[in-house]
Design a protein around this motif. Structure first.
Motif: not given
Length: 79
Positions: A17-39
């Protein structure tokens, strides 16, 4: 099959709870992501434990439904 970025974000925020989350789809396939989580929950915690918390939030989907996650975690900057 893959996962939606919004689903990944929701699972992380529900577990941290309270985490700031940024998700980026790296390949456009729904299988490869980058996540930045600050909590605030990460304060004083080693990076390995921070990553474990995020992986636990995904409930075992890593390596199955979610193939790859480039993960960056941090505690909020102290002023």
């Amino acid at each position: 099959m893959g996962m939606a970025a919004a689903e990944i974000e929701a699972m992380i925020v529900a577990a941290i709870p309270g985490a700031a989350v940024e998700i980026t789809d790296l390949a456009g396939d729904g299988d490869h992501y980058a996540a930045k989580v600050v909590a605030a929950a990460f304060v004083g915690m080693p990076r390995v434990r921070q990553h474990q918390m995020v992986y636990n939030a995904l409930g075992g989907r890593m390596g199955g439904v979610l193939h790859a996650l480039q993960l960056t975690t941090a505690a909020p900057a102290q002023e």
